[in-house]
Design a protein around this motif. Structure first.
Motif, mmCIF file in Angstrom:
data_model
loop_
_atom_site.group_PDB
_atom_site.id
_atom_site.type_symbol
_atom_site.label_atom_id
_atom_site.label_comp_id
_atom_site.label_asym_id
_atom_site.label_seq_id
_atom_site.Cartn_x
_atom_site.Cartn_y
_atom_site.Cartn_z
ATOM 1 N N SER A 77 -23.229 18.767 -24.249
ATOM 2 C CA SER A 77 -22.159 19.767 -24.421
ATOM 3 C C SER A 77 -21.199 19.626 -23.255
ATOM 4 O O SER A 77 -21.509 18.940 -22.261
ATOM 5 C CB SER A 77 -22.730 21.192 -24.450
ATOM 6 N N MET A 79 -20.526 22.003 -21.183
ATOM 7 C CA MET A 79 -21.158 22.638 -20.026
ATOM 8 C C MET A 79 -22.237 21.747 -19.412
ATOM 9 O O MET A 79 -22.434 21.757 -18.203
ATOM 10 C CB MET A 79 -21.737 24.013 -20.398
ATOM 11 N N TYR A 102 -11.753 27.801 -18.132
ATOM 12 C CA TYR A 102 -12.660 28.129 -19.229
ATOM 13 C C TYR A 102 -13.726 29.093 -18.690
ATOM 14 O O TYR A 102 -14.301 28.852 -17.610
ATOM 15 C CB TYR A 102 -13.299 26.832 -19.738
ATOM 16 N N SER A 105 -17.043 27.824 -17.391
ATOM 17 C CA SER A 105 -17.013 27.102 -16.108
ATOM 18 C C SER A 105 -17.059 28.107 -14.960
ATOM 19 O O SER A 105 -17.778 27.911 -13.984
ATOM 20 C CB SER A 105 -15.745 26.246 -16.007
ATOM 21 N N GLU A 144 -7.801 22.726 -14.598
ATOM 22 C CA GLU A 144 -7.493 22.487 -16.007
ATOM 23 C C GLU A 144 -5.979 22.571 -16.089
ATOM 24 O O GLU A 144 -5.383 23.407 -15.427
ATOM 25 C CB GLU A 144 -8.064 23.591 -16.908
ATOM 26 N N ASN A 148 -6.750 27.696 -19.512
ATOM 27 C CA ASN A 148 -7.320 28.442 -20.634
ATOM 28 C C ASN A 148 -7.520 29.893 -20.214
ATOM 29 O O ASN A 148 -8.352 30.133 -19.346
ATOM 30 C CB ASN A 148 -8.656 27.779 -20.968
ATOM 31 N N ASP A 173 -10.409 18.992 -16.032
ATOM 32 C CA ASP A 173 -10.922 19.262 -17.376
ATOM 33 C C ASP A 173 -9.751 19.067 -18.335
ATOM 34 O O ASP A 173 -8.805 19.856 -18.353
ATOM 35 C CB ASP A 173 -11.468 20.701 -17.434
ATOM 36 N N SER A 195 -14.799 18.748 -23.081
ATOM 37 C CA SER A 195 -15.717 19.311 -24.045
ATOM 38 C C SER A 195 -15.432 18.541 -25.326
ATOM 39 O O SER A 195 -14.423 18.770 -25.990
ATOM 40 C CB SER A 195 -15.456 20.804 -24.253
ATOM 41 N N THR A 197 -16.790 18.814 -27.983
ATOM 42 C CA THR A 197 -16.909 19.788 -29.069
ATOM 43 C C THR A 197 -15.536 20.094 -29.671
ATOM 44 O O THR A 197 -15.433 20.457 -30.834
ATOM 45 C CB THR A 197 -17.469 21.111 -28.489
ATOM 46 N N ALA A 208 -20.551 18.466 -27.729
ATOM 47 C CA ALA A 208 -20.636 17.260 -26.898
ATOM 48 C C ALA A 208 -19.818 17.472 -25.638
ATOM 49 O O ALA A 208 -18.949 18.347 -25.595
ATOM 50 C CB ALA A 208 -20.093 16.039 -27.656
ATOM 51 N N LEU A 326 -12.184 25.784 -30.210
ATOM 52 C CA LEU A 326 -10.824 25.274 -30.392
ATOM 53 C C LEU A 326 -10.898 23.793 -30.706
ATOM 54 O O LEU A 326 -11.958 23.187 -30.627
ATOM 55 C CB LEU A 326 -10.024 25.493 -29.095
HETATM 56 C C1 LIG Z 1 -15.310 24.619 -24.584
HETATM 57 C C2 LIG Z 1 -14.874 24.211 -23.255
HETATM 58 C C3 LIG Z 1 -15.805 23.830 -22.283
HETATM 59 C C4 LIG Z 1 -17.292 23.860 -22.534
HETATM 60 O O1 LIG Z 1 -17.670 22.954 -23.525
HETATM 61 P P1 LIG Z 1 -18.930 23.183 -24.505
HETATM 62 O O2 LIG Z 1 -18.910 21.948 -25.330
HETATM 63 O O3 LIG Z 1 -18.675 24.436 -25.272
HETATM 64 O O4 LIG Z 1 -20.140 23.309 -23.657
HETATM 65 C C5 LIG Z 1 -15.317 23.424 -21.052
HETATM 66 N N1 LIG Z 1 -13.995 23.408 -20.783
HETATM 67 C C6 LIG Z 1 -13.082 23.779 -21.690
HETATM 68 C C7 LIG Z 1 -11.625 23.731 -21.341
HETATM 69 C C8 LIG Z 1 -13.477 24.198 -22.955
HETATM 70 O O5 LIG Z 1 -12.570 24.573 -23.849
#
Ligand SMILES: *Cc1c(COP(=O)(O)O)cnc(C)c1O
Length: 385
Positions: A77, A79, A102, A105, A144, A148, A173, A195, A197, A208, A326
């Motif tokens: 993930s 995180m 985020y 974080s 970042e 966010n 990030d 992320s 994900t 991921a 997102l």
């Molecule tokens: C979602 C997100 C994370 C964490 O990622 P996960 O895959 O949910 O563990 C970290 N940084 C940002 C900017 C995110 O949007």
């Protein structure tokens, strides 16, 4: 000739003309935990999947190629990636981190890393003099951009120059823009986080995370840490991210186009008091982003006239889903106060400008007209109550 990023999402240069894996166009899922050795003291290059797995290696190569890094590590993930990155630091170390990060974080830094003896100074990196916060024990600057959910834009190149001058790492990030729109390593960053994900996966179907670097010393340390701590991305999830990345370019372009349309539409609404989208020329970070990124992304934040209005929007949307996360094909809307940033102390949230009438939208790739129709209907219904 160097290939375009859209092509790099689909092809790895080194794979051209090869008929490995029986010529499979879709990279196979190697669902194996361990690997036989050809002879004593020999290895196929794969020994055990915590250390390395062919499918994970493929997605790592693709992400490294997209971010112009020498290596990328795929984790279970975002995180997990950030937690592993924090293992680069030791008790007594100090990090400068952006105030508007985020929420997960911030939670990790405040409630896990501090316990491990790491100290943080949290500042608005987009406007503060970062250099004046560097101490003798400062080891990294963590940002970042855009942030966010407030979409503040920090100048990556300038920040990298400060980091270099003081011998500290710059960690970015890059989740919000994806490598399709921004490559922090090219601007002087040392580590890029994703992320996966979000935009890389793109379909809201798996988690991921990625760490990408162009520094040999960091790479070596991170490889040791991932094999030791064991949060590497599973083979099937690696394959899902590989598949997602193939359409990263078209998804980012379409989502951005939709986001621009929605930002413009929101600006024209009486009940909207503020629209924060870096693609709008009046956004304070617009010019910096034009220099350091190839696009503005598809994340936008807006404020409504009241908390009640914001909550009513969340309750009435249908096509747009009220959900966290997102970067997927679906348009999602979220309420940072009680969701993504719920664990951020109220005073920090408010100082960052996250009010109870603030909504954040991750614009997807539906037909833009349908998204605008839905918003118009919802706003009309609330306004005529
Ligand atoms: C979602 C997100 C994370 C964490 O990622 P996960 O895959 O949910 O563990 C970290 N940084 C940002 C900017 C995110 O949007």
């Amino acid at each position: 000739m160097a290939r375009g990023i859209g092509t790099k999402c689909i092809h790895l240069e080194e794979d051209e003309g090869r008929l490995a894996h029986y010529g499979a166009i879709s990279f196979p899922i190697y669902q194996s935990a361990t690997y036989a050795h050809p002879a004593v003291g020999q290895s196929t290059g794969f020994d055990y999947s915590r250390l390395q797995n062919p499918t994970r290696e493929q997605v790592e190569k693709v992400v490294a190629s997209l971010e112009n890094g020498i290596d990328a590590l795929a984790l279970s993930s975002g995180m997990a990636a950030i937690s592993l990155m924090m293992e680069l630091f030791a008790p007594g170390d100090h990090l400068i981190v952006d105030a508007d990060l985020y929420g997960g974080s911030i939670r990790l830094f405040e409630h896990v890393s501090r316990k491990n003896g790491i100290d943080f100074t949290s500042i608005d990196c987009y406007k503060e003099n970062i250099e004046s916060y560097i101490k003798e024990n400062t080891k990294a600057i963590y940002i970042e951009t855009p942030t966010n959910p407030m979409m503040h834009v920090t100048d990556i190149k300038k920040t990298a120059e400060i980091a270099k001058r003081h011998g500290v790492l710059l960690i970015v990030d890059n989740t919000f823009l994806s490598p399709y729109f921004q490559n922090p390593l090219d601007l002087g960053a040392d580590i890029v986080i994703h992320s996966g994900t979000k935009y890389l996966g793109g379909h809201n179907d798996t988690l991921a995370g990625f760490l990408v670097t162009n520094r040999e010393d960091v790479r070596e340390r991170l490889r040791f840490l991932i094999k030791t701590t064991g949060a590497g991305l599973a083979p099937f999830d690696s394959w899902l991210i590989l598949r997602g990345i193939k359409t990263l370019g078209v998804r980012m372009e379409k989502a951005q186009e939709n986001a621009k349309g929605i930002a413009e539409w929101l600006k024209g609404q009486q009940s909207v008091t503020e629209v924060i989208y870096p693609g709008l020329p009046e956004h304070p970070g617009h010019e910096i982003m034009k220099r350091q990124a190839r696009g503005f992304g598809a994340m936008l934040t807006f404020k409504l006239e009241s908390r009640e209005f914001a909550l009513a929007v969340l309750e009435k949307v249908k096509l747009i889903r009220y959900a966290e996360s997102l970067g997927g094909v679906e348009t999602l809307i979220t309420y940072p106060t009680t969701q993504t940033h719920a664990d951020v102390p109220k005073e920090i949230r408010e100082r960052n400008g996250i009010t109870e009438s603030t909504l954040r939208m991750s614009v997807g790739i539906e037909d833009g007209e349908d998204l605008l129709d839905e918003l118009a209907g919802v706003f009309h219904e609330i306004e005529s109550r």
